[in-house]
Structure formats: structure tokens, C-alpha cells
Design a protein around this motif. Structure first.
Motif, PDB file in Angstrom:
ATOM      1  N   GLU A  37       0.871  -1.134   0.108  1.00 48.22           N
ATOM      2  CA  GLU A  37       0.094  -0.070   0.170  1.00 48.22           C
ATOM      3  C   GLU A  37       0.808   1.175   0.047  1.00 48.22           C
ATOM      4  N   GLN A  38       2.045   1.208   0.705  1.00 46.84           N
ATOM      5  CA  GLN A  38       2.833   2.551   0.828  1.00 46.84           C
ATOM      6  C   GLN A  38       3.233   2.509  -0.711  1.00 46.84           C
ATOM      7  N   MET A  39       4.162   1.455  -1.110  1.00 45.09           N
ATOM      8  CA  MET A  39       4.572   1.689  -2.742  1.00 45.09           C
ATOM      9  C   MET A  39       3.792   2.069  -3.575  1.00 45.09           C
ATOM     10  N   ILE A  40       2.552   1.524  -3.635  1.00 46.51           N
ATOM     11  CA  ILE A  40       1.437   2.371  -4.358  1.00 46.51           C
ATOM     12  C   ILE A  40       1.274   3.784  -4.204  1.00 46.51           C
ATOM     13  N   GLN A  41       1.239   4.117  -3.067  1.00 42.96           N
ATOM     14  CA  GLN A  41       0.810   5.478  -2.939  1.00 42.96           C
ATOM     15  C   GLN A  41       2.164   6.305  -3.419  1.00 42.96           C
ATOM     16  N   LEU A  42       3.331   5.985  -3.092  1.00 42.29           N
ATOM     17  CA  LEU A  42       4.473   6.724  -3.469  1.00 42.29           C
ATOM     18  C   LEU A  42       4.658   6.620  -4.827  1.00 42.29           C
ATOM     19  N   ILE A  43       4.379   5.505  -5.581  1.00 45.18           N
ATOM     20  CA  ILE A  43       4.327   5.624  -7.016  1.00 45.18           C
ATOM     21  C   ILE A  43       3.314   6.551  -7.356  1.00 45.18           C
ATOM     22  N   GLU A  44       2.185   6.586  -7.022  1.00 46.19           N
ATOM     23  CA  GLU A  44       1.055   7.387  -7.452  1.00 46.19           C
ATOM     24  C   GLU A  44       1.532   8.833  -7.288  1.00 46.19           C
TER      25      GLU A  44
END
Length: 154
Positions: free
Chosen positions: A49-56
Motif C-alpha cells: 500500500e505504501q509503494m502504491i501511494q509513493l508511485i502514484e
């Protein structure tokens, strides 16, 4: 016809090398889907979830980029997402040997899919997610390798 590419990987973490492939790929494709594959047998270092947010956040300026996570064969995900292309980056000949075999299997699963390889920009070629994980795990600042800031471990 819209040219959609799936850029698959574990992205644990997503690096400046990955970002470079996506941004260069946008010159070739109308849409790029960054697909974070989930492997239930492998524990992630950075939470999904953290990686998705950072990439977004890293691609907030690019409406043609979206991020998904999946737990399926990459070629099956490409088919279900309407992606006729798989985008992959190559740092070296070892990457090529590995990716070549995978591209053949993807064609077996989804005959219409084509894998497009981009050679990593030379200044980014030494970067790998595993090296970044090790540096981060032992308290080293890895910001120069990532298109976002990470919190250092305590």
C-alpha cells in the motif's frame, strides 16, 4: 487503437531506473499501467500500500500512468487490462537472458502480447531494488536512487 503497456514488477522498491523506463515508455505508449505483482510466497520489505501511494505521487503529473497490484500471471493481467504490450527495462545481459525466457512464456499465455525492452539509461544501470533494500535496512540514505523520499528505519 489505444496503445497500452503493462510495466510489471515487484517494485520493492520502485527506483529511479523504473521511473526512467516509464517516462521514456510514455513516448511510445498512450497509457502505461505499472503492475505490482504480489507473490504470496515472498514477504515484501516495503508494504504494498505504501509503494502504491509513493508511485502514484511520483506520477501525479502523468495522467497516462496508473498503478495496480495483482496476484495472477502477468500475461493474464495484461489481457484483462487491455494491454497489448509488456514494457521491461534491461540493465545488462543477465537481465536480457532472464527477460527473454519470460517474454516467451508470456506469448504462450497471451499470443497477442508483445514485450518491448528499453535499455536502462547508463547512469541508472547500477541501481537495483535489492541493493536499495539492503542499504535502507542498514540505515543508509537511499533518496538519490528513488523518485520519492522514504522514512529511514529506526
Amino acid at each position: 487503437m489505444k496503445r497500452t503497456a503493462l510495466f510489471p514488477g515487484s517494485f520493492d522498491p520502485f527506483t529511479k531506473g523504473h521511473e526512467d523506463i516509464v517516462r521514456r515508455g510514455l513516448k511510445l505508449f498512450d497509457e502505461i499501467i505499472i503492475g505490482i505483482g504480489r507473490n504470496v510466497r515472498k514477504e515484501r520489505y516495503f508494504p504494498l500500500e505504501q509503494m502504491i501511494q509513493l508511485i502514484e505521487e511520483a506520477f501525479s503529473d502523468e495522467p497516462a500512468v496508473r498503478i495496480i497490484s495483482y496476484e495472477d500471471l502477468t500475461a493474464s493481467v495484461a489481457r484483462s487490462e487491455g494491454a497489448r504490450f509488456l514494457l521491461r527495462g534491461l540493465r545488462n545481459t543477465t537481465d536480457f537472458e532472464y527477460e527473454n525466457g519470460i517474454s516467451q512464456v508470456n506469448r504462450f499465455v497471451y499470443e497477442e502480447v508483445e514485450t518491448v525492452f528499453l535499455i536502462t539509461s547508463p547512469h541508472l544501470a547500477p541501481i537495483s531494488s535489492s541493493i536499495i533494500r539492503d542499504l535502507h535496512r542498514y540505515g543508509q540514505n537511499v533518496d538519490e536512487f528513488l523518485p520519492y523520499k522514504l522514512v529511514q528505519p529506526s
